[in-house]
Design a protein around this motif. Structure first.
Motif, PDB file in Angstrom:
ATOM      1  N   TYR A 259       0.912  -1.289  -0.002  1.00  0.00           N
ATOM      2  CA  TYR A 259       0.140  -0.076   0.052  1.00  0.00           C
ATOM      3  C   TYR A 259       0.977   1.116   0.032  1.00  0.00           C
ATOM      4  O   TYR A 259       0.497   2.131  -0.780  1.00  0.00           O
ATOM      5  CB  TYR A 259      -1.000  -0.030   1.174  1.00  0.00           C
ATOM      6  CG  TYR A 259      -1.818   1.057   1.396  1.00  0.00           C
ATOM      7  CD1 TYR A 259      -3.027   1.181   0.294  1.00  0.00           C
ATOM      8  CD2 TYR A 259      -1.913   2.117   2.385  1.00  0.00           C
ATOM      9  CE1 TYR A 259      -3.839   2.299   0.182  1.00  0.00           C
ATOM     10  CE2 TYR A 259      -2.590   2.958   2.238  1.00  0.00           C
ATOM     11  CZ  TYR A 259      -3.900   3.242   1.370  1.00  0.00           C
ATOM     12  OH  TYR A 259      -4.779   4.120   1.317  1.00  0.00           O
ATOM     13  N   ASN A 264       1.944  -2.953   3.995  1.00  0.00           N
ATOM     14  CA  ASN A 264       1.109  -3.791   3.226  1.00  0.00           C
ATOM     15  C   ASN A 264      -0.108  -3.627   3.742  1.00  0.00           C
ATOM     16  O   ASN A 264      -0.430  -3.683   4.845  1.00  0.00           O
ATOM     17  CB  ASN A 264       1.716  -5.260   3.099  1.00  0.00           C
ATOM     18  CG  ASN A 264       3.187  -5.504   2.509  1.00  0.00           C
ATOM     19  OD1 ASN A 264       3.327  -4.465   1.535  1.00  0.00           O
ATOM     20  ND2 ASN A 264       4.009  -6.014   2.871  1.00  0.00           N
ATOM     21  N   TYR A 265      -1.288  -3.860   2.727  1.00  0.00           N
ATOM     22  CA  TYR A 265      -2.595  -3.794   3.351  1.00  0.00           C
ATOM     23  C   TYR A 265      -3.387  -5.074   2.587  1.00  0.00           C
ATOM     24  O   TYR A 265      -2.750  -5.757   1.563  1.00  0.00           O
ATOM     25  CB  TYR A 265      -3.270  -2.731   3.178  1.00  0.00           C
ATOM     26  CG  TYR A 265      -3.129  -1.730   4.395  1.00  0.00           C
ATOM     27  CD1 TYR A 265      -3.650  -1.779   5.511  1.00  0.00           C
ATOM     28  CD2 TYR A 265      -2.334  -0.611   4.148  1.00  0.00           C
ATOM     29  CE1 TYR A 265      -3.389  -1.112   6.597  1.00  0.00           C
ATOM     30  CE2 TYR A 265      -2.060   0.260   5.083  1.00  0.00           C
ATOM     31  CZ  TYR A 265      -2.675   0.088   6.362  1.00  0.00           C
ATOM     32  OH  TYR A 265      -2.403   0.783   7.553  1.00  0.00           O
ATOM     33  N   TYR A 290      -8.680   0.594  -0.006  1.00  0.00           N
ATOM     34  CA  TYR A 290      -7.974  -0.159  -0.733  1.00  0.00           C
ATOM     35  C   TYR A 290      -8.114  -0.682  -1.972  1.00  0.00           C
ATOM     36  O   TYR A 290      -7.197  -0.635  -2.978  1.00  0.00           O
ATOM     37  CB  TYR A 290      -7.525  -1.470   0.405  1.00  0.00           C
ATOM     38  CG  TYR A 290      -7.102  -0.902   2.050  1.00  0.00           C
ATOM     39  CD1 TYR A 290      -6.582   0.325   2.155  1.00  0.00           C
ATOM     40  CD2 TYR A 290      -7.484  -1.537   3.020  1.00  0.00           C
ATOM     41  CE1 TYR A 290      -6.135   0.664   3.356  1.00  0.00           C
ATOM     42  CE2 TYR A 290      -7.214  -1.111   4.170  1.00  0.00           C
ATOM     43  CZ  TYR A 290      -6.629   0.042   4.432  1.00  0.00           C
ATOM     44  OH  TYR A 290      -6.306   0.262   5.629  1.00  0.00           O
ATOM     45  N   TYR A 293      -7.477   1.976  -4.408  1.00  0.00           N
ATOM     46  CA  TYR A 293      -6.054   2.271  -4.571  1.00  0.00           C
ATOM     47  C   TYR A 293      -5.453   1.276  -5.576  1.00  0.00           C
ATOM     48  O   TYR A 293      -4.380   1.266  -6.196  1.00  0.00           O
ATOM     49  CB  TYR A 293      -5.253   2.218  -3.070  1.00  0.00           C
ATOM     50  CG  TYR A 293      -3.850   2.226  -3.178  1.00  0.00           C
ATOM     51  CD1 TYR A 293      -3.154   3.620  -3.228  1.00  0.00           C
ATOM     52  CD2 TYR A 293      -2.855   1.557  -3.517  1.00  0.00           C
ATOM     53  CE1 TYR A 293      -1.728   3.925  -3.530  1.00  0.00           C
ATOM     54  CE2 TYR A 293      -1.499   1.468  -3.382  1.00  0.00           C
ATOM     55  CZ  TYR A 293      -1.132   2.775  -3.275  1.00  0.00           C
ATOM     56  OH  TYR A 293       0.232   3.043  -3.500  1.00  0.00           O
TER      57      TYR A 293
END
Length: 338
Positions: A259, A264-265, A290, A293
């Motif tokens: 991310y 990190n996601y 998210y 994105y």
């Protein structure tokens, strides 16, 4: 002077006569002849639609920041006038969908029942497709192509004439659109050596290799309580589309991606029909943030699974997405051995 006046009267009379003839030709003769042409094209369209055992494909454009087009696979039963639909967004509900081919005003029309998946797609709006009607004018027919145009360009009072879709026969190597389910994160057998295992995801842009990306990922299953929340935000569900068949609730899984440069996601794609679909869900904040994105970064909103290859503990999967002509424009590969 009288002679000039007399000549003007003759000219005016001739113009009136010509205008009258033209009006008659347009209002009577033209449409009479056109009805025969319409009937011929309508019958040819019905014959051609029945000729493809694997179905026909519409490639729709979405309003998201995605470079790929959405494949909508339509298989026509011209005996019972039923249509069977597969999309990258999910599995259709049990509601039967029908179609008919009829003569319209100036062109034969392909009309889907108002309770069909086609209605669901145009009611969802531009994030799902640029489809703006369940009625289409048939504007061209050949052995390998059926061109149809949305009757309306938008809402009920919008002008006539939307996007033209050049439907083509479904490629036989689109295994994801067949009945067999081989990509299924809800299956314990499938998730072995996949769920919770660190792997690599490589995304390749066929026409722009400079954009190719590789990132480390972990795929995880979703707890039942979280799954219910995600499904409640699914925009294609039946309860959100009154009067349409809608889609069955999909299964979701978590896919970890970078991310930021240090963080990190998890993004949560919906999974069905051997496809993972990245679709922003309003009302589910983290998914919306998210997911948008992810779409903006990788310029894709779905990946169809082409193959799953297991060799011992090693699992490799191939994915692809398509351009407006159905050609592969994005390839992706998952490998649990980094």
């Amino acid at each position: 002077m009288k002679k000039v006046f007399y000549n003007l009267i003759i000219v005016a009379s001739l113009l009136m006569l010509i205008t009258s003839c033209e009006k008659d030709n347009i209002s009577n003769g033209y449409f009479d002849a056109n009805l025969e042409r319409q009937e011929k094209v309508a019958q040819e369209a019905k014959k051609v639609l029945a000729s493809s055992e694997t179905g026909w494909v519409m490639m729709a454009k979405v309003g998201l920041n995605s470079e790929v087009y959405t494949p909508i696979v339509l298989k026509f039963d011209t005996v019972k006038n039923r249509v069977f639909v597969k999309t990258v967004y999910g599995e259709t509900a049990e509601t039967e969908s029908f179609f008919r081919i009829t003569n319209g005003t100036g062109a034969p029309q392909l009309i889907f029942t108002s309770g069909s998946i086609m209605s669901t797609l145009y009611r969802i709006g531009t994030q799902a497709s640029d489809i703006t009607d369940h009625m289409y004018n048939i504007v061209g027919v050949s052995a390998d192509t059926v061109a149809i145009q949305c009757y309306r360009s938008g809402k009920v009072y919008a002008k006539e004439g939307g996007v033209i879709y050049k439907m083509f026969k479904r490629p036989k190597d689109w295994k994801w659109a067949d009945g067999e389910i081989y990509f299924d994160m809800s299956s314990p057998g499938f998730t072995q050596n996949v769920a919770g295992v660190s792997g690599n995801m490589k995304i390749e842009y066929i026409n722009n290799p400079s954009k190719n990306k590789t990132f480390e990922t972990i795929w995880s299953t979703v707890a039942p309580t979280n799954l219910a929340t995600m499904q409640n935000g699914f925009p294609f569900q039946i309860s959100r589309n009154i009067g349409t068949g809608g889609f069955k609730n999909p299964y979701y899984f978590y896919l970890k991606f970078p991310y930021t440069t240090t963080t990190n996601y998890d993004v949560s794609p919906a999974m069905s029909n051997n496809v993972m679909s990245f679709y922003p869900q309003s009302g589910y904040t983290s998914n919306l943030t998210y997911m948008n994105y992810f779409i903006n970064t990788y310029n894709i909103h779905y990946l169809t699974c082409k193959s799953v290859i297991r060799t011992g503990n090693n699992v490799k999967m191939e994915f692809e997405a398509y351009d407006v002509k159905g050609n592969v424009s994005v390839k992706a590969q998952y490998d649990n051995l980094k």
